[in-house]
Every structure is written in C-alpha cells, then in structure tokens.
Motif scaffolding. Structure first.
Motif, short mmCIF file in Angstrom:
data_model
loop_
_atom_site.label_atom_id
_atom_site.label_comp_id
_atom_site.label_asym_id
_atom_site.label_seq_id
_atom_site.Cartn_x
_atom_site.Cartn_y
_atom_site.Cartn_z
N THR A 149 0.81 -1.23 0.00
CA THR A 149 0.00 0.00 0.00
C THR A 149 0.83 1.28 0.00
O THR A 149 0.27 2.38 -0.01
CB THR A 149 -0.92 0.04 1.24
OG1 THR A 149 -0.10 0.02 2.42
CG2 THR A 149 -1.84 -1.17 1.25
N LEU A 150 2.16 1.18 -0.01
CA LEU A 150 2.99 2.35 0.26
C LEU A 150 3.39 3.17 -0.97
O LEU A 150 3.81 4.32 -0.83
CB LEU A 150 4.26 1.93 1.01
CG LEU A 150 4.05 1.21 2.35
CD1 LEU A 150 5.39 0.89 2.99
CD2 LEU A 150 3.19 2.05 3.28
N MET A 151 3.30 2.61 -2.17
CA MET A 151 3.76 3.33 -3.35
C MET A 151 2.65 4.25 -3.86
O MET A 151 1.86 3.90 -4.73
CB MET A 151 4.18 2.34 -4.44
CG MET A 151 4.86 2.99 -5.63
SD MET A 151 6.32 3.95 -5.19
CE MET A 151 7.48 2.67 -4.79
N LEU A 185 2.40 0.13 -8.35
CA LEU A 185 1.60 1.17 -7.73
C LEU A 185 0.74 0.61 -6.59
O LEU A 185 0.31 -0.54 -6.64
CB LEU A 185 0.67 1.83 -8.75
CG LEU A 185 1.25 2.88 -9.70
CD1 LEU A 185 2.19 2.26 -10.71
CD2 LEU A 185 0.12 3.63 -10.42
N SER A 186 0.48 1.44 -5.60
CA SER A 186 -0.44 1.06 -4.54
C SER A 186 -1.83 0.83 -5.13
O SER A 186 -2.24 1.50 -6.09
CB SER A 186 -0.52 2.17 -3.48
OG SER A 186 -1.60 1.95 -2.61
N MET A 239 -5.10 -5.86 1.87
CA MET A 239 -5.49 -4.63 2.57
C MET A 239 -4.71 -4.41 3.85
O MET A 239 -4.44 -3.28 4.25
CB MET A 239 -6.99 -4.69 2.87
CG MET A 239 -7.57 -3.44 3.51
SD MET A 239 -9.37 -3.55 3.65
CE MET A 239 -9.55 -4.96 4.76
N SER A 240 -4.33 -5.50 4.51
CA SER A 240 -3.67 -5.36 5.80
C SER A 240 -2.78 -6.56 6.05
O SER A 240 -3.14 -7.69 5.72
CB SER A 240 -4.71 -5.25 6.93
OG SER A 240 -4.10 -5.22 8.20
N ILE A 287 -5.02 -9.80 5.42
CA ILE A 287 -6.45 -9.54 5.25
C ILE A 287 -6.68 -8.86 3.90
O ILE A 287 -5.98 -7.90 3.55
CB ILE A 287 -6.99 -8.66 6.39
CG1 ILE A 287 -6.71 -9.30 7.74
CG2 ILE A 287 -8.50 -8.43 6.21
CD1 ILE A 287 -7.08 -8.43 8.92
N TYR A 288 -7.67 -9.34 3.17
CA TYR A 288 -7.94 -8.85 1.82
C TYR A 288 -9.27 -8.09 1.76
O TYR A 288 -10.11 -8.19 2.66
CB TYR A 288 -7.97 -10.03 0.83
CG TYR A 288 -6.59 -10.51 0.48
CD1 TYR A 288 -6.01 -10.21 -0.74
CD2 TYR A 288 -5.85 -11.27 1.38
CE1 TYR A 288 -4.73 -10.66 -1.06
CE2 TYR A 288 -4.57 -11.72 1.07
CZ TYR A 288 -4.02 -11.40 -0.15
OH TYR A 288 -2.76 -11.83 -0.46
#
Length: 290
Positions: free
Chosen positions: A115-117, A136-137, A166-167, A215-216
């Motif tokens: 999730t960071l890009m 890409l995120s 997601m997590s 987790i998705y």
C-alpha cells in the motif's frame, strides 16, 4: 503491454499462456507469501522450464520481511534464482535490494511495498536505483495512478484484477484470538477463511501462514476499462492476482485485459456473479470508505 499473473498450480501455465499472459509469478515455501500456491524448489525449476517453453517470462515473490538470521537463506535463494534465469523478483524488504546489489541482480528486481507506493517522487527514487519496475499502490484513485505513471521515467505495474491485500501483520492474529477464547485454530494456511466485521457487511478473505496474517478486500477489483486508460498514460504492466479465485475467472479476466476476448464488464460480472466485483478505490479516496 505485459500481462502478469500469479500462479497456483503447474497445470495452469498453458491455460494462462493461451489467455494472453506474458509473465507468470510463482512463490516458494519460505521466501514468498500472499500467493495462490507455493512450490518446492524442484517444482519451481519445472515451472520455470515449462513457462519458458511456452514463451513466457518468469517471476517469483520474495516478499518476506526478513530477520538478520534469515539473510543467508535469502542470499542462497537469489543465487538459485540467478542460476535458473528468473526474469523478475518481487520484493519489499530493503535487505533484498542490498543482497541483489552484491550479486549484480538489481536489474531483475520489482519493488512492491503493497500500500505504500502512492506518489511519483517515491516511485522515481526507487526506479533510479536501477530496479526493473515498481508496483503502484492499490489504494489510490485512477487519477492519482495516471499522475504517477505520467510523472515518472521508468517501468510501472498496477494490479487491476483480483482481491487486494489490505492489511498485513507479522503477528498470528487468528491464532492469538483462538488461544484467547480457547478453541483450535483451523485457518492456518487455508484459503477459505473469511473475516466479517461488525460494522461492515462484506466478507474479507483472511490468510494466516507462517509469515503472519493477511487480510484482503471484501471485493474483487475488475478495472477492465481503467486498464486501457492507464495503458494510454504509459503503464507498462497489468497484474491479475489469482489468490482466492477459480482459474476460470482468472483466465477470462486475462483474455479481456490482453484483448483476446470482447466480453464486456457487465457480461463478465453476470457470468461470475458469485464474486463481489467492484471498482475499489478507483473513483473514491480511501479515507471516504475506511
């Protein structure tokens, strides 16, 4: 345009080739995670040979978060991948970049920090280090993706079909919960476990393995129209992530994204109405829905 697909079984290779895939991602039993299937070293060698015989490029997940004592194993695995002529290595731990640098393998690396890009400056910094491309995120909008792609010099990839990670926690959250309430954990390494929150109706796939808890999203992203928009902006590669999905829906998605099928999104969603399809965050910022 590269069509990159994660692979769960060896018998899927020919099917994905016919569907228009150009690169296949495999995962071993230790160095990778968040994959539809895991392969032994012997199976990986067979998978690489079979893929190359079909004219496909090969890639592997090396997305483990490594401890100091595991770096020797990481170095050995990089040497194994170099010997077997793997085209791309997906990583997120900076230690892998350092090891790859010492082995003259940076050009094979693909940076995927989940999730960071989220901005072009970060992406350009990574690309300037000599990696092949960056991902890409999935938690930014279509407009933000377009801006990033247009403002960087180098290769870019976007995940445009599948459940989205997601997590992630390195802790074993399900195991800890089961221990707390005194029941046996039946979810370890299972692909059919679901998390339902009290404040949401969606059913989120949850995977717990040796590397922690993943987790998705409660939906499957199907950004078929958006793929063409991003391609026109200069996107180099599209990912189809097959985790938690039947091979039939993955094959049809590949055919659409590669131009081998004229099936429109509405027809596709009707054909596979057992899945909760969505545009995800393409048209709404994450802070509005989380």
């Amino acid at each position: 345009m590269e069509i990159i697909v994660t692979v769960g079984k060896l018998e899927e290779i020919n099917m994905l080739k016919e569907a228009g895939a150009t690169t296949l991602i495999f995962c071993d039993e230790f160095h990778g995670t968040r994959a539809p299937g895991k392969f032994s070293k012997d199976e990986l060698i067979l998978a690489f040979e079979k893929s190359r015989s079909c004219g496909l490029k090969t890639a592997v997940f090396m997305n483990r978060i490594y401890t100091d004592v595991e770096l020797e194993l990481a170095n050995e695995y990089l040497l194994f991948l170099k010997e077997n002529k793997v085209d791309f290595i997906y990583y997120n731990d900076p230690a892998i970049f350092m090891l790859a640098s010492s082995l003259d393998m940076v050009k094979y690396l693909v940076y995927e920090p989940d999730t960071l890009m989220t901005n072009s400056r970060d992406m350009q910094f990574i690309l300037d280090q000599g990696v092949h491309h960056a991902v890409l995120s999935t938690e930014i909008t279509l407009d933000e993706m377009k801006m990033m792609i247009e403002n960087v010099k180098g290769n870019t990839e976007a995940i445009l079909f599948g459940y989205l990670n997601m997590s992630y926690s390195k802790r074993h959250l399900i195991q800890n919960y089961c221990d707390e309430i005194g029941i046996k954990n039946s979810c370890l390494n299972k692909m059919d476990c679901i998390l339902v929150e009290s404040t949401r109706d969606g059913r989120m796939p949850i995977l717990e393995d040796e590397q922690g808890t993943h987790i998705y999203t409660d939906y499957v992203l199907d950004a078929f129209e958006e793929a063409n928009i991003l391609k026109d902006c200069g996107l180099n590669a599209i990912r189809v992530d097959s985790i938690f999905l039947d091979i039939d829906v993955v094959v049809d998605a590949c055919k659409i994204l590669s131009g081998k099928s004229k099936l429109i999104r509405e027809e596709f969603e009707l054909k596979y109405d057992m899945y909760p399809f969505s545009k995800g965050y393409m048209y709404q910022k994450t802070n509005l829905v989380k």
